[in-house]
Design a protein around this motif. Structure first.
Motif, PDB file in Angstrom:
ATOM      1  N   GLY A  57     112.791  -1.475  -0.370  1.00  0.00           N
ATOM      2  CA  GLY A  57     112.674  -0.441  -0.251  1.00  0.00           C
ATOM      3  C   GLY A  57     114.954   0.428   0.509  1.00  0.00           C
ATOM      4  O   GLY A  57     114.690   1.263   0.574  1.00  0.00           O
ATOM      5  N   ALA A  58     114.147  -1.107   1.366  1.00  0.00           N
ATOM      6  CA  ALA A  58     116.304  -0.720   1.891  1.00  0.00           C
ATOM      7  C   ALA A  58     116.943  -1.206   1.214  1.00  0.00           C
ATOM      8  O   ALA A  58     117.888  -0.748   1.467  1.00  0.00           O
ATOM      9  N   SER A  59     116.591  -1.445   0.203  1.00  0.00           N
ATOM     10  CA  SER A  59     118.241  -1.730  -1.262  1.00  0.00           C
ATOM     11  C   SER A  59     118.132  -0.480  -1.731  1.00  0.00           C
ATOM     12  O   SER A  59     119.216  -0.601  -1.935  1.00  0.00           O
ATOM     13  N   PHE A  60     116.506  -0.410  -2.416  1.00  0.00           N
ATOM     14  CA  PHE A  60     117.126   1.344  -3.333  1.00  0.00           C
ATOM     15  C   PHE A  60     118.029   2.211  -1.467  1.00  0.00           C
ATOM     16  O   PHE A  60     119.305   2.930  -2.300  1.00  0.00           O
ATOM     17  N   ILE A  61     117.664   2.608  -0.580  1.00  0.00           N
ATOM     18  CA  ILE A  61     118.130   3.537   0.725  1.00  0.00           C
ATOM     19  C   ILE A  61     119.995   2.964   0.942  1.00  0.00           C
ATOM     20  O   ILE A  61     120.493   3.882   1.180  1.00  0.00           O
ATOM     21  N   LEU A  62     120.021   1.816   0.668  1.00  0.00           N
ATOM     22  CA  LEU A  62     121.117   1.224   0.894  1.00  0.00           C
ATOM     23  C   LEU A  62     122.634   2.009  -0.802  1.00  0.00           C
ATOM     24  O   LEU A  62     123.304   2.495  -0.367  1.00  0.00           O
ATOM     25  N   LEU A  63     121.629   1.950  -1.286  1.00  0.00           N
ATOM     26  CA  LEU A  63     121.873   2.309  -2.663  1.00  0.00           C
ATOM     27  C   LEU A  63     122.727   3.758  -2.491  1.00  0.00           C
ATOM     28  O   LEU A  63     123.634   4.988  -2.408  1.00  0.00           O
ATOM     29  N   GLY A  64     121.783   4.814  -2.104  1.00  0.00           N
ATOM     30  CA  GLY A  64     121.494   6.326  -1.000  1.00  0.00           C
ATOM     31  C   GLY A  64     122.690   6.620  -0.504  1.00  0.00           C
ATOM     32  O   GLY A  64     123.225   7.419  -0.531  1.00  0.00           O
ATOM     33  N   LEU A  65     122.584   5.473   0.319  1.00  0.00           N
ATOM     34  CA  LEU A  65     123.971   5.749   1.793  1.00  0.00           C
ATOM     35  C   LEU A  65     124.626   5.107   0.702  1.00  0.00           C
ATOM     36  O   LEU A  65     126.073   6.003   1.351  1.00  0.00           O
ATOM     37  N   ALA A  66     125.273   4.363   0.119  1.00  0.00           N
ATOM     38  CA  ALA A  66     126.377   3.868   0.026  1.00  0.00           C
ATOM     39  C   ALA A  66     127.064   5.057  -0.793  1.00  0.00           C
ATOM     40  O   ALA A  66     128.437   5.334  -1.782  1.00  0.00           O
ATOM     41  N   THR A  67     125.933   5.689  -2.112  1.00  0.00           N
ATOM     42  CA  THR A  67     126.581   6.341  -3.547  1.00  0.00           C
ATOM     43  C   THR A  67     126.147   8.128  -3.075  1.00  0.00           C
ATOM     44  O   THR A  67     127.077   7.905  -1.910  1.00  0.00           O
ATOM     45  N   ASP A  68     125.887   8.355  -3.385  1.00  0.00           N
ATOM     46  CA  ASP A  68     124.643   9.665  -2.900  1.00  0.00           C
ATOM     47  C   ASP A  68     123.120   9.614  -3.997  1.00  0.00           C
ATOM     48  O   ASP A  68     122.884   9.035  -3.895  1.00  0.00           O
ATOM     49  N   LEU A  69     122.833  10.994  -2.658  1.00  0.00           N
ATOM     50  CA  LEU A  69     121.498  10.442  -3.096  1.00  0.00           C
ATOM     51  C   LEU A  69     120.997  10.568  -4.711  1.00  0.00           C
ATOM     52  O   LEU A  69     119.970   9.961  -5.224  1.00  0.00           O
ATOM     53  N   GLU A  70     121.352  11.423  -5.073  1.00  0.00           N
ATOM     54  CA  GLU A  70     121.655  11.211  -6.783  1.00  0.00           C
ATOM     55  C   GLU A  70     121.490  10.149  -7.904  1.00  0.00           C
ATOM     56  O   GLU A  70     120.428   9.840  -8.287  1.00  0.00           O
ATOM     57  N   THR A  71     122.167   9.169  -6.720  1.00  0.00           N
ATOM     58  CA  THR A  71     122.595   7.903  -7.692  1.00  0.00           C
ATOM     59  C   THR A  71     121.724   7.583  -7.761  1.00  0.00           C
ATOM     60  O   THR A  71     120.846   6.760  -7.943  1.00  0.00           O
ATOM     61  N   ALA A  72     120.951   7.066  -6.228  1.00  0.00           N
ATOM     62  CA  ALA A  72     119.254   6.535  -6.329  1.00  0.00           C
ATOM     63  C   ALA A  72     118.311   7.115  -6.762  1.00  0.00           C
ATOM     64  O   ALA A  72     117.504   6.346  -7.350  1.00  0.00           O
ATOM     65  N   ILE A  73     118.538   8.527  -7.037  1.00  0.00           N
ATOM     66  CA  ILE A  73     117.288   9.335  -7.056  1.00  0.00           C
ATOM     67  C   ILE A  73     116.584   8.823  -9.442  1.00  0.00           C
ATOM     68  O   ILE A  73     116.174   8.841  -9.307  1.00  0.00           O
ATOM     69  N   ALA A  74     118.480   9.326  -9.717  1.00  0.00           N
ATOM     70  CA  ALA A  74     118.622   8.073 -10.964  1.00  0.00           C
ATOM     71  C   ALA A  74     117.998   6.656 -10.898  1.00  0.00           C
ATOM     72  O   ALA A  74     117.629   6.599 -12.592  1.00  0.00           O
ATOM     73  N   ARG A  75     118.369   6.235 -10.357  1.00  0.00           N
ATOM     74  CA  ARG A  75     116.978   4.622 -10.707  1.00  0.00           C
ATOM     75  C   ARG A  75     115.902   4.847 -10.685  1.00  0.00           C
ATOM     76  O   ARG A  75     114.569   3.969 -10.822  1.00  0.00           O
ATOM     77  N   PHE A  76     115.688   5.224  -9.103  1.00  0.00           N
ATOM     78  CA  PHE A  76     114.035   5.520  -8.514  1.00  0.00           C
ATOM     79  C   PHE A  76     113.572   6.798  -8.674  1.00  0.00           C
ATOM     80  O   PHE A  76     114.055   7.702  -6.903  1.00  0.00           O
ATOM     81  N   SER A  77     113.111   7.638  -9.769  1.00  0.00           N
ATOM     82  CA  SER A  77     112.737   9.183  -9.704  1.00  0.00           C
ATOM     83  C   SER A  77     111.567   9.405  -9.022  1.00  0.00           C
ATOM     84  O   SER A  77     110.973   8.117  -8.803  1.00  0.00           O
ATOM     85  N   GLU A  78     111.326  11.203  -8.910  1.00  0.00           N
ATOM     86  CA  GLU A  78     110.216  10.629  -7.511  1.00  0.00           C
ATOM     87  C   GLU A  78     109.172  10.641  -8.179  1.00  0.00           C
ATOM     88  O   GLU A  78     108.591  10.152  -7.697  1.00  0.00           O
ATOM     89  N   LYS A  79     108.544  11.208  -9.717  1.00  0.00           N
ATOM     90  CA  LYS A  79     107.507  10.670 -10.488  1.00  0.00           C
ATOM     91  C   LYS A  79     107.969   8.705 -10.228  1.00  0.00           C
ATOM     92  O   LYS A  79     105.564   9.038 -10.076  1.00  0.00           O
ATOM     93  N   GLN A  80     108.333   8.645 -10.209  1.00  0.00           N
ATOM     94  CA  GLN A  80     108.344   7.025 -10.255  1.00  0.00           C
ATOM     95  C   GLN A  80     107.770   6.698  -9.343  1.00  0.00           C
ATOM     96  O   GLN A  80     106.990   6.059  -8.925  1.00  0.00           O
ATOM     97  N   PHE A  81     108.771   6.672  -7.758  1.00  0.00           N
ATOM     98  CA  PHE A  81     107.684   6.405  -6.787  1.00  0.00           C
ATOM     99  C   PHE A  81     106.382   6.314  -6.008  1.00  0.00           C
ATOM    100  O   PHE A  81     106.024   6.019  -5.599  1.00  0.00           O
TER     101      PHE A  81
END
Lengths: 261, 154, 81
Positions: free
Chosen positions: A157-181
């Protein structure tokens, strides 16, 4: 108020310090928790240490106790984590469209020439696969070394959080969408409970992994227990991964899942 | 004084430190007005309790609770011989002695408590964000003032 | 030797706990709370609770600090006490 608080705290603390003098010595192997009470039999932890390798073939005793001996406990701890994720969803999530003007310059690093964002983004792109691989190793190798479903799930989970922190939340959500999580969190619980119910089909108790021997085709029940524990840990890891990212995504964007940190 | 330290403080020094940490957390929970500060205090309180539990499982001269499994060299034939013969034949792998390993039970209980603790911290932070949306502040006294003056129900 | 290690970490823990509660900038408070979690992780590793230390390193020092920072970012950074 502050003086009242200080008096209450000091009273509580002095009572506890008074009680501390009755404790067994530091590191004593014959204290009631470690060595049992005379006349009342052995401590349960002594049995765990001595019998785990014979009964489950799992060297890491903590994993064995977590996933097998105390299977119910862990299952409902996982349900608590799912419930916490759902509670945050109910408290924060905004479902209507707020129609905020999206700041375009934030999304395209080439427009404002934001070099820092490029450096951080590239570094994270190199780092995140390594983190995820390590997380999978921690889940899969939790029997033999420190680790398991909870730790591996948090790291994943922290690896996805790192993606969201480093780029922006949309980039992370595109990888791991709300329906998916949300789906993944529920799938984790179903995997855990499914291993319990499978045992019942063979006429044994709920979460009795020894009954799964015909499914795993192992020679003997201990190895079947070891395999079933791995499956259960994978279920825990799914739920923890999904909920950690869900909590971050909702907290960082006030429940809008866009324009995060 | 020296006698007091040798008899009371030294054997239980860690427990004394845990009580002090717990007092700091409890004091923050009661006396701090900022809600984030209260939550940090709650987490400190929680870690003091977890520290106490884990300390109960410490044994002098004991190692981490991971028992040696099959030796790396004879991994394959250990498997074969073990499953070919009956299962109560475990002479090749002597049973671990309980006093050689620290107590695994508190570790298990506290491991799940930490993860559940962070999930509930998330819920508390979500509630404080939602309070901030309604009141525009995270200070407890200002929120109470707004509720008393009645402009909360707009 | 291991007792000295214990005492140093416990004293540092008490100091970081007090500082993280006294500092008025909430972002600094979250970061110092992360340091506190990491010290606890060291203490657990020393006690032989490797699984607990691993969990605390991932959860306390990593994820919970990020949660606190996310909330501070969306609310106020200054605190009155």
């Amino acid at each position: 108020m502050k003086w009242l608080a200080l008096i209450a705290v000091i009273a509580t603390g002095s009572l506890l310090i008074y009680a501390v003098s009755d404790f067994p010595d530091w590191g004593s192997a014959s204290s009631p928790a470690n060595g049992g009470v005379e006349g009342a039999g052995r401590s349960v932890s002594q049995t765990f240490i001595e019998e785990t390798d014979t009964l489950t073939h799992v060297p890491n005793i903590v994993t064995a106790v977590l996933a097998d001996y105390r299977g119910y406990d862990t299952m409902f701890e996982t349900v608590v984590i799912l419930a916490a994720g759902m509670a945050i969803f109910a408290i924060l999530r905004v479902l209507r469209d707020t129609e905020k003007p999206v700041d375009q310059s934030k999304h395209d690093p080439s427009i404002d020439g934001d070099h820092q964002r490029i450096i951080i983004g590239t570094t994270c792109r190199l780092l995140i696969p390594v983190i995820q691989l390590f997380a999978l190793y921690v889940v899969a190798h939790g029997h033999h070394s420190p680790g398991g479903g909870f730790q591996g799930g948090v790291i994943l989970g922290a690896s996805f959080i790192l993606l969201g922190l480093a780029t922006d939340l949309e980039t992370a959500i595109a990888r791991f969408s709300e329906k998916q999580f949300i789906g993944l969190a529920c799938v984790g619980i179903f995997i855990y409970a499914g291993f319990g119910v499978l045992g019942q089909f063979y006429g044994r108790g709920f979460l009795d992994y020894g009954a799964l021997q015909p499914i795993f085709m192992t020679d003997g029940e201990p190895m079947a227990r070891s395999h079933a524990m791995l499956g259960v840990e994978v279920g825990v890891a799914f739920t923890v991964t999904a909920i950690m990212f869900a909590i971050y995504a909702n907290l960082a964007s006030k429940g809008e899942l866009k324009n995060g940190l | 004084m020296r006698e007091f330290i040798e008899n009371f403080v030294q054997p239980h020094f860690n427990y004394w430190a845990y009580v002090i940490i717990m007092m700091i957390g409890l004091w923050a929970l009661i006396a701090k007005r900022n809600l984030i500060k209260k939550l940090i205090g709650m987490s400190i309180f929680q870690t003091a309790i977890i520290l106490f539990y884990v300390s109960l499982g410490v044994k002098d001269g004991a190692t981490i609770p991971i028992a040696p499994h099959h030796v790396a060299g004879d991994h394959a034939d250990a498997h074969d011989s073990e499953h070919a013969e009956s299962h109560d034949d475990h002479k090749a792998h002597p049973k671990p002695v309980a006093d050689d390993y620290s107590n695994p039970l508190p570790h298990v209980l506290m491991l799940t408590a930490i993860v559940v603790g962070v999930a509930t911290l998330g819920v508390a932070l979500a509630v404080s964000q939602s309070l901030f949306k309604d009141f525009g502040t995270l200070e407890e006294d200002e929120i109470l003032e707004q509720i008393k003056s009645g402009d909360y129900y707009d | 030797m291991i007792e000295h290690f214990n005492i140093i970490i416990l004293v540092l823990m008490i100091i970081t706990a007090i500082i993280s509660l006294q500092v008025k900038d909430l972002l600094s408070a979250s970061m110092i709370f992360g340091i506190y979690s990491f010290l606890i992780c060291l203490l657990w590793a020393e006690m032989g609770a490797v699984d607990v230390a691993f969990t605390e390193a991932a959860v306390g020092a990593g994820v919970s600090a990020v949660f606190l920072i996310a909330t501070v970012y969306n609310t106020k950074r200054r605190s009155s006490d």
